[in-house]
Design a protein around this motif. Structure first.
Motif, PDB file in Angstrom:
ATOM      1  N   GLU A 103     -44.575  10.987  14.833  1.00 44.12           N
ATOM      2  CA  GLU A 103     -45.746  10.955  13.965  1.00 44.12           C
ATOM      3  C   GLU A 103     -46.358   9.567  14.050  1.00 44.12           C
ATOM      4  OE1 GLU A 103     -47.072  12.127   9.455  1.00 44.12           O
ATOM      5  OE2 GLU A 103     -45.152  12.801  10.242  1.00 44.12           O
ATOM      6  N   THR A 104     -47.604   9.516  14.480  1.00 44.79           N
ATOM      7  CA  THR A 104     -48.256   8.239  14.719  1.00 44.79           C
ATOM      8  C   THR A 104     -49.487   8.069  13.830  1.00 44.79           C
ATOM      9  OG1 THR A 104     -49.344   6.871  16.385  1.00 44.79           O
ATOM     10  CG2 THR A 104     -49.534   9.235  16.667  1.00 44.79           C
ATOM     11  N   ASN A 105     -49.855   6.840  13.613  1.00 53.75           N
ATOM     12  CA  ASN A 105     -51.073   6.527  12.875  1.00 53.75           C
ATOM     13  C   ASN A 105     -52.244   6.247  13.802  1.00 53.75           C
ATOM     14  OD1 ASN A 105     -49.984   6.787  10.291  1.00 53.75           O
ATOM     15  ND2 ASN A 105     -49.163   4.717  10.359  1.00 53.75           N
ATOM     16  N   ILE A 106     -52.072   6.509  15.086  1.00 51.99           N
ATOM     17  CA  ILE A 106     -53.164   6.310  16.041  1.00 51.99           C
ATOM     18  C   ILE A 106     -54.244   7.343  15.746  1.00 51.99           C
ATOM     19  CG2 ILE A 106     -53.825   6.351  18.470  1.00 51.99           C
ATOM     20  CD1 ILE A 106     -50.924   5.513  19.119  1.00 51.99           C
ATOM     21  N   SER A 107     -55.436   6.884  15.566  1.00 54.42           N
ATOM     22  CA  SER A 107     -56.555   7.745  15.193  1.00 54.42           C
ATOM     23  C   SER A 107     -56.682   8.933  16.151  1.00 54.42           C
ATOM     24  CB  SER A 107     -57.856   6.940  15.198  1.00 54.42           C
ATOM     25  OG  SER A 107     -58.938   7.762  14.857  1.00 54.42           O
ATOM     26  N   GLY A 108     -56.695  10.121  15.561  1.00 57.73           N
ATOM     27  CA  GLY A 108     -56.867  11.343  16.342  1.00 57.73           C
ATOM     28  C   GLY A 108     -55.607  11.886  16.983  1.00 57.73           C
ATOM     29  N   MET A 109     -54.483  11.205  16.848  1.00 57.64           N
ATOM     30  CA  MET A 109     -53.260  11.648  17.521  1.00 57.64           C
ATOM     31  C   MET A 109     -52.351  12.461  16.597  1.00 57.64           C
ATOM     32  SD  MET A 109     -53.560  10.686  20.627  1.00 57.64           S
ATOM     33  CE  MET A 109     -52.038  10.533  21.490  1.00 57.64           C
ATOM     34  N   GLY A 110     -52.084  11.968  15.395  1.00 56.41           N
ATOM     35  CA  GLY A 110     -51.198  12.678  14.474  1.00 56.41           C
ATOM     36  C   GLY A 110     -49.793  12.793  15.024  1.00 56.41           C
ATOM     37  N   LYS A 111     -49.273  14.035  15.068  1.00 52.75           N
ATOM     38  CA  LYS A 111     -47.936  14.272  15.611  1.00 52.75           C
ATOM     39  C   LYS A 111     -48.029  14.538  17.111  1.00 52.75           C
ATOM     40  CE  LYS A 111     -45.647  15.921  11.498  1.00 52.75           C
ATOM     41  NZ  LYS A 111     -44.775  16.916  10.905  1.00 52.75           N
ATOM     42  N   ILE A 112     -47.097  13.947  17.840  1.00 53.71           N
ATOM     43  CA  ILE A 112     -47.078  14.079  19.294  1.00 53.71           C
ATOM     44  C   ILE A 112     -45.708  14.583  19.722  1.00 53.71           C
ATOM     45  CG2 ILE A 112     -47.311  12.837  21.481  1.00 53.71           C
ATOM     46  CD1 ILE A 112     -48.828  10.654  19.933  1.00 53.71           C
ATOM     47  N   ASP A 113     -45.667  15.517  20.640  1.00 58.54           N
ATOM     48  CA  ASP A 113     -44.421  15.993  21.216  1.00 58.54           C
ATOM     49  C   ASP A 113     -43.866  14.871  22.108  1.00 58.54           C
ATOM     50  OD1 ASP A 113     -42.665  18.492  21.989  1.00 58.54           O
ATOM     51  OD2 ASP A 113     -43.192  17.447  23.858  1.00 58.54           O
ATOM     52  N   ILE A 114     -42.655  14.445  21.834  1.00 55.38           N
ATOM     53  CA  ILE A 114     -42.078  13.306  22.563  1.00 55.38           C
ATOM     54  C   ILE A 114     -41.940  13.610  24.055  1.00 55.38           C
ATOM     55  CG2 ILE A 114     -40.012  11.866  22.836  1.00 55.38           C
ATOM     56  CD1 ILE A 114     -39.701  11.984  19.772  1.00 55.38           C
ATOM     57  N   ASP A 115     -41.516  14.821  24.412  1.00 50.99           N
ATOM     58  CA  ASP A 115     -41.389  15.167  25.834  1.00 50.99           C
ATOM     59  C   ASP A 115     -42.738  15.081  26.540  1.00 50.99           C
ATOM     60  OD1 ASP A 115     -38.655  15.575  25.569  1.00 50.99           O
ATOM     61  OD2 ASP A 115     -38.880  17.711  25.162  1.00 50.99           O
ATOM     62  N   ALA A 116     -43.802  15.571  25.892  1.00 51.97           N
ATOM     63  CA  ALA A 116     -45.141  15.497  26.479  1.00 51.97           C
ATOM     64  C   ALA A 116     -45.583  14.048  26.622  1.00 51.97           C
ATOM     65  CB  ALA A 116     -46.134  16.286  25.629  1.00 51.97           C
ATOM     66  N   LEU A 117     -45.248  13.216  25.633  1.00 55.91           N
ATOM     67  CA  LEU A 117     -45.601  11.801  25.679  1.00 55.91           C
ATOM     68  C   LEU A 117     -44.903  11.101  26.841  1.00 55.91           C
ATOM     69  CD1 LEU A 117     -47.094   9.439  24.338  1.00 55.91           C
ATOM     70  CD2 LEU A 117     -45.101   9.139  22.865  1.00 55.91           C
ATOM     71  N   VAL A 118     -43.637  11.423  27.054  1.00 54.64           N
ATOM     72  CA  VAL A 118     -42.886  10.832  28.172  1.00 54.64           C
ATOM     73  C   VAL A 118     -43.522  11.238  29.504  1.00 54.64           C
ATOM     74  CG1 VAL A 118     -40.686  10.865  29.416  1.00 54.64           C
ATOM     75  CG2 VAL A 118     -40.713  10.605  26.928  1.00 54.64           C
ATOM     76  N   LEU A 119     -43.846  12.517  29.663  1.00 60.79           N
ATOM     77  CA  LEU A 119     -44.476  12.982  30.905  1.00 60.79           C
ATOM     78  C   LEU A 119     -45.820  12.293  31.133  1.00 60.79           C
ATOM     79  CD1 LEU A 119     -43.644  16.795  30.808  1.00 60.79           C
ATOM     80  CD2 LEU A 119     -42.641  15.039  32.297  1.00 60.79           C
ATOM     81  N   CYS A 120     -46.585  12.116  30.068  1.00 58.97           N
ATOM     82  CA  CYS A 120     -47.863  11.414  30.168  1.00 58.97           C
ATOM     83  C   CYS A 120     -47.653   9.977  30.637  1.00 58.97           C
ATOM     84  CB  CYS A 120     -48.572  11.452  28.818  1.00 58.97           C
ATOM     85  SG  CYS A 120     -50.146  10.563  28.790  1.00 58.97           S
ATOM     86  N   GLN A 121     -46.647   9.312  30.087  1.00 56.21           N
ATOM     87  CA  GLN A 121     -46.358   7.934  30.481  1.00 56.21           C
ATOM     88  C   GLN A 121     -45.910   7.848  31.939  1.00 56.21           C
ATOM     89  OE1 GLN A 121     -47.029   5.180  28.695  1.00 56.21           O
ATOM     90  NE2 GLN A 121     -47.933   6.612  27.244  1.00 56.21           N
ATOM     91  N   VAL A 122     -45.112   8.814  32.365  1.00 52.79           N
ATOM     92  CA  VAL A 122     -44.658   8.835  33.762  1.00 52.79           C
ATOM     93  C   VAL A 122     -45.857   9.031  34.686  1.00 52.79           C
ATOM     94  CG1 VAL A 122     -43.318  10.159  35.446  1.00 52.79           C
ATOM     95  CG2 VAL A 122     -42.306   9.569  33.232  1.00 52.79           C
ATOM     96  N   ARG A 123     -46.761   9.951  34.338  1.00 59.49           N
ATOM     97  CA  ARG A 123     -47.967  10.169  35.154  1.00 59.49           C
ATOM     98  C   ARG A 123     -48.817   8.900  35.196  1.00 59.49           C
ATOM     99  NH1 ARG A 123     -48.118  15.147  32.612  1.00 59.49           N
ATOM    100  NH2 ARG A 123     -49.712  14.429  31.159  1.00 59.49           N
ATOM    101  N   ASN A 124     -48.999   8.256  34.043  1.00 59.45           N
ATOM    102  CA  ASN A 124     -49.803   7.018  34.018  1.00 59.45           C
ATOM    103  C   ASN A 124     -49.151   5.922  34.834  1.00 59.45           C
ATOM    104  OD1 ASN A 124     -51.824   8.050  32.426  1.00 59.45           O
ATOM    105  ND2 ASN A 124     -50.875   7.406  30.506  1.00 59.45           N
ATOM    106  N   TYR A 125     -47.840   5.847  34.816  1.00 56.03           N
ATOM    107  CA  TYR A 125     -47.139   4.834  35.602  1.00 56.03           C
ATOM    108  C   TYR A 125     -47.361   5.080  37.087  1.00 56.03           C
ATOM    109  CZ  TYR A 125     -43.543   2.099  37.847  1.00 56.03           C
ATOM    110  OH  TYR A 125     -42.885   1.223  38.671  1.00 56.03           O
TER     111      TYR A 125
END
Length: 129
Positions: A103-125
């Motif tokens: 659960e984040t306070n980043i505007s527009g994000m709210g709750k984020i699935d941790i697995d999806a967040l990890v995959l997003c970070q791997v793609r960005n890397y």
């Protein structure tokens, strides 16, 4: 060869408590700005890693119980040991309360699935790395 202040604090055969007490003699947590100062917090984080012996729970708990900037130090050590050892090294009692969401306070994000967040970070890397 001269040793830096931190290297002098960690002497052979010293317990975790011995080292933390030496840090406290050098820096005063109650003085303004010393609890957030980089040097004592880096010392505490390093001591947590050294005496935590690659155990996630032990490393985080030793670091946080040492005080100073507890949330930052605990988060840093949790991240380091988690990356070094992998998710299977993190005890279930630390993972269960998260329910695989952040659960984040980043505007527009709210709750984020941790697995999806990890995959997003791997793609960005892969794109930028």
């Amino acid at each position: 060869m001269s040793l830096c202040l931190f290297a002098k604090l960690i002497l052979p055969d010293q317990t975790f408590q011995d080292v933390i007490e030496r840090i406290y003699r050098q820096y005063e947590e109650q003085k303004i700005h010393q609890w957030t100062h980089t040097i004592p917090n880096a010392m505490i984080a390093t001591v947590g890693l050294l005496y935590g012996e690659d155990d996630y729970e032990r490393s985080v708990c030793l670091t946080v119980q040492s005080a100073f900037d507890t949330d930052c130090n605990g988060g840093t050590i949790g991240s380091i040991v988690g990356m070094m050892s992998g998710i299977n090294a993190i005890p279930d009692n630390w993972l269960q309360p998260l329910h695989v969401t952040l659960e984040t306070n980043i505007s527009g994000m709210g709750k984020i699935d941790i697995d999806a967040l990890v995959l997003c970070q791997v793609r960005n890397y892969k794109i930028t790395g």
